[in-house]
Design a protein around this motif. Structure first.
Motif, PDB file in Angstrom:
ATOM      1  N   VAL A  43       0.512  -2.214   7.308  1.00  0.00           N
ATOM      2  CA  VAL A  43       0.179  -3.440   6.594  1.00  0.00           C
ATOM      3  C   VAL A  43       1.038  -3.531   5.346  1.00  0.00           C
ATOM      4  O   VAL A  43       1.638  -2.548   4.920  1.00  0.00           O
ATOM      5  N   PRO A  44       1.115  -4.708   4.709  1.00  0.00           N
ATOM      6  CA  PRO A  44       1.939  -4.847   3.504  1.00  0.00           C
ATOM      7  C   PRO A  44       1.509  -3.870   2.416  1.00  0.00           C
ATOM      8  O   PRO A  44       0.378  -3.383   2.399  1.00  0.00           O
ATOM      9  N   ASP A  45       2.444  -3.603   1.491  1.00  0.00           N
ATOM     10  CA  ASP A  45       2.207  -2.592   0.473  1.00  0.00           C
ATOM     11  C   ASP A  45       0.984  -2.877  -0.387  1.00  0.00           C
ATOM     12  O   ASP A  45       0.383  -1.967  -0.942  1.00  0.00           O
ATOM     13  N   ASN A  46       0.591  -4.148  -0.532  1.00  0.00           N
ATOM     14  CA  ASN A  46      -0.553  -4.426  -1.395  1.00  0.00           C
ATOM     15  C   ASN A  46      -1.878  -4.255  -0.664  1.00  0.00           C
ATOM     16  O   ASN A  46      -2.933  -4.390  -1.258  1.00  0.00           O
ATOM     17  N   GLY A  47      -1.874  -3.922   0.616  1.00  0.00           N
ATOM     18  CA  GLY A  47      -3.097  -3.609   1.355  1.00  0.00           C
ATOM     19  C   GLY A  47      -4.053  -4.784   1.390  1.00  0.00           C
ATOM     20  O   GLY A  47      -3.665  -5.930   1.538  1.00  0.00           O
ATOM     21  N   HIS A  48      -5.331  -4.469   1.255  1.00  0.00           N
ATOM     22  CA  HIS A  48      -6.372  -5.501   1.272  1.00  0.00           C
ATOM     23  C   HIS A  48      -6.525  -6.067  -0.141  1.00  0.00           C
ATOM     24  O   HIS A  48      -7.113  -5.420  -1.015  1.00  0.00           O
ATOM     25  N   VAL A  49      -6.024  -7.230  -0.363  1.00  0.00           N
ATOM     26  CA  VAL A  49      -6.132  -7.864  -1.673  1.00  0.00           C
ATOM     27  C   VAL A  49      -7.337  -8.798  -1.659  1.00  0.00           C
ATOM     28  O   VAL A  49      -7.401  -9.732  -0.855  1.00  0.00           O
ATOM     29  N   LEU A  50      -8.303  -8.534  -2.516  1.00  0.00           N
ATOM     30  CA  LEU A  50      -9.492  -9.369  -2.622  1.00  0.00           C
ATOM     31  C   LEU A  50      -9.238 -10.383  -3.736  1.00  0.00           C
ATOM     32  O   LEU A  50      -9.355 -10.061  -4.912  1.00  0.00           O
ATOM     33  N   GLY A  51      -8.867 -11.569  -3.341  1.00  0.00           N
ATOM     34  CA  GLY A  51      -8.413 -12.571  -4.296  1.00  0.00           C
ATOM     35  C   GLY A  51      -9.532 -13.372  -4.920  1.00  0.00           C
ATOM     36  O   GLY A  51     -10.714 -12.999  -4.859  1.00  0.00           O
ATOM     37  N   PRO A  52      -9.184 -14.502  -5.547  1.00  0.00           N
ATOM     38  CA  PRO A  52     -10.178 -15.336  -6.248  1.00  0.00           C
ATOM     39  C   PRO A  52     -11.337 -15.775  -5.360  1.00  0.00           C
ATOM     40  O   PRO A  52     -12.466 -15.924  -5.835  1.00  0.00           O
TER      41      PRO A  52
ATOM     42  N   VAL B 162     -13.857   2.795   5.482  1.00  0.00           N
ATOM     43  CA  VAL B 162     -13.249   3.004   4.166  1.00  0.00           C
ATOM     44  C   VAL B 162     -11.914   2.268   4.118  1.00  0.00           C
ATOM     45  O   VAL B 162     -11.125   2.332   5.073  1.00  0.00           O
ATOM     46  N   HIS B 163     -11.658   1.592   3.005  1.00  0.00           N
ATOM     47  CA  HIS B 163     -10.400   0.846   2.841  1.00  0.00           C
ATOM     48  C   HIS B 163      -9.894   0.996   1.412  1.00  0.00           C
ATOM     49  O   HIS B 163     -10.688   1.093   0.468  1.00  0.00           O
ATOM     50  N   LEU B 164      -8.591   0.967   1.257  1.00  0.00           N
ATOM     51  CA  LEU B 164      -8.000   0.844  -0.066  1.00  0.00           C
ATOM     52  C   LEU B 164      -7.833  -0.640  -0.341  1.00  0.00           C
ATOM     53  O   LEU B 164      -7.197  -1.363   0.433  1.00  0.00           O
ATOM     54  N   VAL B 165      -8.426  -1.122  -1.439  1.00  0.00           N
ATOM     55  CA  VAL B 165      -8.411  -2.554  -1.734  1.00  0.00           C
ATOM     56  C   VAL B 165      -7.935  -2.779  -3.164  1.00  0.00           C
ATOM     57  O   VAL B 165      -8.031  -1.902  -4.023  1.00  0.00           O
ATOM     58  N   THR B 166      -7.446  -3.970  -3.390  1.00  0.00           N
ATOM     59  CA  THR B 166      -7.153  -4.436  -4.745  1.00  0.00           C
ATOM     60  C   THR B 166      -8.215  -5.455  -5.110  1.00  0.00           C
ATOM     61  O   THR B 166      -8.344  -6.493  -4.451  1.00  0.00           O
ATOM     62  N   LEU B 167      -9.002  -5.151  -6.130  1.00  0.00           N
ATOM     63  CA  LEU B 167     -10.072  -6.034  -6.562  1.00  0.00           C
ATOM     64  C   LEU B 167      -9.505  -7.262  -7.279  1.00  0.00           C
ATOM     65  O   LEU B 167      -8.342  -7.258  -7.709  1.00  0.00           O
ATOM     66  N   PRO B 168     -10.290  -8.319  -7.419  1.00  0.00           N
ATOM     67  CA  PRO B 168      -9.802  -9.504  -8.140  1.00  0.00           C
ATOM     68  C   PRO B 168      -9.304  -9.197  -9.550  1.00  0.00           C
ATOM     69  O   PRO B 168      -8.446  -9.895 -10.081  1.00  0.00           O
ATOM     70  N   SER B 169      -9.823  -8.121 -10.163  1.00  0.00           N
ATOM     71  CA  SER B 169      -9.372  -7.721 -11.499  1.00  0.00           C
ATOM     72  C   SER B 169      -7.973  -7.125 -11.488  1.00  0.00           C
ATOM     73  O   SER B 169      -7.362  -6.935 -12.541  1.00  0.00           O
ATOM     74  N   GLY B 170      -7.467  -6.784 -10.293  1.00  0.00           N
ATOM     75  CA  GLY B 170      -6.174  -6.121 -10.171  1.00  0.00           C
ATOM     76  C   GLY B 170      -6.284  -4.618  -9.999  1.00  0.00           C
ATOM     77  O   GLY B 170      -5.277  -3.954  -9.707  1.00  0.00           O
TER      78      GLY B 170
ATOM     79  N   MET C 213       0.851  -1.198   0.000  1.00  0.00           N
ATOM     80  CA  MET C 213       0.000   0.000   0.000  1.00  0.00           C
ATOM     81  C   MET C 213       0.882   1.241   0.000  1.00  0.00           C
ATOM     82  O   MET C 213       1.934   1.267   0.611  1.00  0.00           O
ATOM     83  N   THR C 214       0.418   2.245  -0.673  1.00  0.00           N
ATOM     84  CA  THR C 214       1.202   3.468  -0.760  1.00  0.00           C
ATOM     85  C   THR C 214       1.215   4.188   0.575  1.00  0.00           C
ATOM     86  O   THR C 214       0.344   4.003   1.417  1.00  0.00           O
ATOM     87  N   SER C 215       2.217   5.053   0.750  1.00  0.00           N
ATOM     88  CA  SER C 215       2.277   5.837   1.975  1.00  0.00           C
ATOM     89  C   SER C 215       1.067   6.756   2.089  1.00  0.00           C
ATOM     90  O   SER C 215       0.574   7.015   3.180  1.00  0.00           O
ATOM     91  N   LEU C 216       0.569   7.258   0.938  1.00  0.00           N
ATOM     92  CA  LEU C 216      -0.635   8.082   0.962  1.00  0.00           C
ATOM     93  C   LEU C 216      -1.799   7.290   1.535  1.00  0.00           C
ATOM     94  O   LEU C 216      -2.546   7.772   2.379  1.00  0.00           O
ATOM     95  N   ALA C 217      -1.942   6.042   1.077  1.00  0.00           N
ATOM     96  CA  ALA C 217      -3.042   5.228   1.572  1.00  0.00           C
ATOM     97  C   ALA C 217      -2.910   4.989   3.059  1.00  0.00           C
ATOM     98  O   ALA C 217      -3.884   4.988   3.798  1.00  0.00           O
ATOM     99  N   GLN C 218      -1.688   4.785   3.534  1.00  0.00           N
ATOM    100  CA  GLN C 218      -1.493   4.552   4.957  1.00  0.00           C
ATOM    101  C   GLN C 218      -1.847   5.798   5.765  1.00  0.00           C
ATOM    102  O   GLN C 218      -2.420   5.712   6.840  1.00  0.00           O
ATOM    103  N   ARG C 219      -1.547   6.979   5.228  1.00  0.00           N
ATOM    104  CA  ARG C 219      -1.900   8.203   5.938  1.00  0.00           C
ATOM    105  C   ARG C 219      -3.408   8.407   5.952  1.00  0.00           C
ATOM    106  O   ARG C 219      -3.989   8.859   6.925  1.00  0.00           O
ATOM    107  N   CYS C 220      -4.073   8.052   4.820  1.00  0.00           N
ATOM    108  CA  CYS C 220      -5.504   8.306   4.722  1.00  0.00           C
ATOM    109  C   CYS C 220      -6.326   7.221   5.392  1.00  0.00           C
ATOM    110  O   CYS C 220      -7.513   7.401   5.621  1.00  0.00           O
ATOM    111  N   CYS C 221      -5.751   6.089   5.655  1.00  0.00           N
ATOM    112  CA  CYS C 221      -6.469   4.965   6.239  1.00  0.00           C
ATOM    113  C   CYS C 221      -5.688   4.508   7.471  1.00  0.00           C
ATOM    114  O   CYS C 221      -4.976   3.504   7.428  1.00  0.00           O
ATOM    115  N   PRO C 222      -5.742   5.266   8.583  1.00  0.00           N
ATOM    116  CA  PRO C 222      -4.819   5.083   9.701  1.00  0.00           C
ATOM    117  C   PRO C 222      -4.805   3.675  10.279  1.00  0.00           C
ATOM    118  O   PRO C 222      -3.766   3.183  10.678  1.00  0.00           O
ATOM    119  N   HIS C 223      -5.977   3.007  10.301  1.00  0.00           N
ATOM    120  CA  HIS C 223      -5.993   1.694  10.935  1.00  0.00           C
ATOM    121  C   HIS C 223      -5.274   0.643  10.095  1.00  0.00           C
ATOM    122  O   HIS C 223      -5.071  -0.474  10.536  1.00  0.00           O
TER     123      HIS C 223
END
Length: 422
Positions: free
Chosen positions: A15-24, A43-51, A1-11
Motif C-alpha cells: 500500500v502507499p507509504d502513508n498507509g491508512h490515513v484517517l482524514g477529516p 491491527v493496522h498502522l494508521v495516521t490519525l486526523p491529527s497527523g 508506510m514504512t517498510s517495518l510497518a509493511q513487515r509487521c502488517c502483512p495484509h
C-alpha cells in the motif's frame, strides 16, 4: 508506510507509504473506516486526523487482551522525550510536554504498582454511596440550568447544559469555589482537544500553567485547613504509609477534572441525539424513565465519547492477531471499533436500547483502568435526559441530524446541539 510497518502488517504490504490515513471525514463519522479496518485485520498502522501515526487495534477480543497486557503501558510519557524535536520546542510539542508534566503522575497515566496505590485513594471519592449522595445536588444544578433558558423556543444543549453541569459537579466534589469554575472549565476543554495552529497551542500551554498554579495554591490552603471535599481527602490520605507528593496531587486533581468533564459532557449530547434520532425508542423512554440506564449503556457502545480508543505505549514488541507492534510504538486500543464488533453484537450499527448485551461495552474502559467516575457520569446523563424529556414534551432537533458537526480531538462530541421545544 514504512517498510517495518509493511513487515509487521502483512495484509498491508504494497500500500502507499502513508498507509491508512484517517482524514477529516473520520472526525464526523469514524465508524465506516473502523468497520472497514476491523474487517480487514485486527491491527493496522494508521495516521490519525491529527497527523499522529499510531497502531490501531480493532477487534473486541484483541482489544480486551491489549487492555490487560502489561507490556502496553499507560505511561505515555515514556516515549515522549525521544520523540520531541530539538529545542526550542515548537508550540504543539510544548503542549505534549506540558500535558505530560501536569498529568503524568495521575493514576490513569501510571502502571502498577503506582497506579494501584493512587487508585485506592481516589476510588473512595467515587463510591456508590457518595455518588448517589450527589443526586439531589445534580438535580438542582440541572433544574437551574434549564430554568435559565426561560421560555426560549430554541437552545443549544452543548453550551447551556452539557458543558456546564459536569464541570459544576466536579468542582463541587473537589472543593473548588463556584467563582473559579471558569478556570477549570477552560483547562478541561483544552486537554484532548484539537490544536489547529501554533497560536492555539500557546493558549493551551498558558491555560495549563494557570491551572497548575491554581491547584497548587488550593492544595496549600487545604493542608492548612482541610474541608469535606476530595482535595482535602487526597491531601490527608495515606497509601501504603505514604502521602501523595504535591506533583501527584496536582496530577490527581487534573485527571479527576479532565476525566470527569469532557466525557460526561459529550455523553450527555450523544445520548440525547441518539434518542431524538430514534422516535420509537424515544417514545418508550418517555413512557418509562426506568429505561434511561439502558439508553446510557447503549450509547456508550454505539457512540461513546472516546474515539477511536485508549492510548498505550509498547514497552517491548507485542504480537496481536499475528501482527507485531514494535517496541517504542504508540498504540490506540480501539474501544470504539470493539464496541461495534459483529462477533459480539448482532447488527452493531443499530442503536437499540432493548439490546441484550452478551459482552461488556468498553466505553468506560476495562480492567485496572476502568473509569472510577463511570457511576457519576451515568448519573449526570440520567438526570439531564429525564429532566429534558419531562420539561419538553415536544423536544426535537432544530436542524437535520446530518448537519450536526463533530469536533476534532480525542473525545467525540458535537460542537452544538440546537434543540426546539415548541
Amino acid at each position: 508506510m514504512t517498510s517495518l510497518a509493511q513487515r509487521c502488517c502483512p495484509h498491508l504490504a504494497g500500500v502507499p507509504d502513508n498507509g491508512h490515513v484517517l482524514g477529516p471525514d473520520f472526525v464526523q463519522d469514524p465508524f465506516p473506516a473502523l468497520d472497514r479496518l476491523r474487517s480487514e485485520g485486527p491491527v493496522h498502522l494508521v495516521t490519525l486526523p491529527s497527523g499522529a501515526e499510531r497502531w490501531l487495534v480493532t477487534r473486541y477480543d484483541d482489544v480486551i487482551r491489549a487492555l490487560e497486557d502489561p507490556r502496553l503501558s499507560n505511561e505515555l510519557g515514556r516515549g515522549l522525550q525521544q520523540s520531541l524535536p530539538p529545542e526550542p520546542l515548537p508550540p504543539r510539542a510544548q503542549v505534549s510536554l506540558r500535558t505530560t508534566q501536569l498529568l503524568g503522575r495521575a493514576m490513569a497515566n501510571l502502571d502498577p504498582p503506582d497506579h494501584d496505590r493512587l487508585r485506592k485513594l481516589v476510588v473512595r471519592g467515587f463510591s456508590a454511596k457518595r455518588v448517589e449522595g450527589l443526586r439531589d445536588r445534580i438535580q438542582r444544578s440541572t433544574d437551574e440550568l434549564f430554568d435559565a433558558l426561560g421560555d426560549a423556543p430554541e437552545f443549544d444543549l452543548v453550551e447551556t447544559v452539557a458543558n456546564r453541569l459536569p464541570i459544576a459537579v466536579i468542582c463541587e466534589l473537589l472543593g473548588v469555589p463556584a467563582t473559579d469554575t471558569g478556570l477549570f472549565r477552560t483547562a478541561a476543554s483544552v486537554v484532548g482537544g484539537h490544536i489547529p495552529d501554533d497560536e492555539t497551542a500557546l493558549r493551551v500551554v498558558a491555560a495549563l500553567d494557570e491551572f497548575d498554579a491554581y491547584v497548587r495554591e488550593l492544595i496549600g490552603a487545604r493542608r492548612l485547613t482541610p474541608r469535606a471535599d476530595l482535595i482535602s481527602a487526597l491531601v490527608t490520605a495515606e497509601a501504603d504509609g505514604e502521602r501523595l507528593t504535591e506533583d501527584e496531587l496536582v496530577s490527581m486533581v487534573g485527571i479527576v477534572l479532565f476525566g470527569g468533564y469532557e466525557p460526561s459532557a459529550q455523553l450527555i449530547g450523544n445520548a440525547l441525539v441518539a434518542l431524538l434520532r430514534h422516535p420509537g425508542q424515544l417514545a418508550a423512554v418517555r413512557a418509562d424513565f426506568g429505561l434511561i440506564p439502558a439508553v446510557i449503556e447503549e450509547t456508550m457502545r454505539y457512540d461513546g465519547p472516546v474515539t477511536p480508543g485508549l492510548s498505550r505505549y509498547a514497552l517491548e514488541d507485542v504480537e496481536i492477531g499475528g501482527t507485531t507492534i514494535p517496541k517504542g510504538s504508540y498504540v490506540v486500543v480501539g474501544t470504539a471499533s470493539a464496541n461495534r464488533d459483529p462477533a459480539h453484537w448482532p447488527d452493531p450499527a443499530t442503536f437499540d436500547i432493548g439490546r441484550s448485551f452478551t459482552a461488556r461495552s468498553l466505553g468506560f474502559g476495562h480492567g485496572l483502568h476502568y473509569c472510577v467516575g463511570a457511576r457519576l457520569a451515568s448519573l449526570e446523563v440520567e438526570i439531564v435526559l429525564a429532566t429534558a424529556l419531562r420539561r419538553y414534551p415536544r423536544l426535537r432537533l432544530a436542524v437535520p441530524a446530518t448537519e450536526l458537526e463533530r469536533r476534532p480531538g480525542s473525545v467525540r462530541g458535537l460542537r452544538a446541539i440546537p434543540l426546539r421545544v415548541d
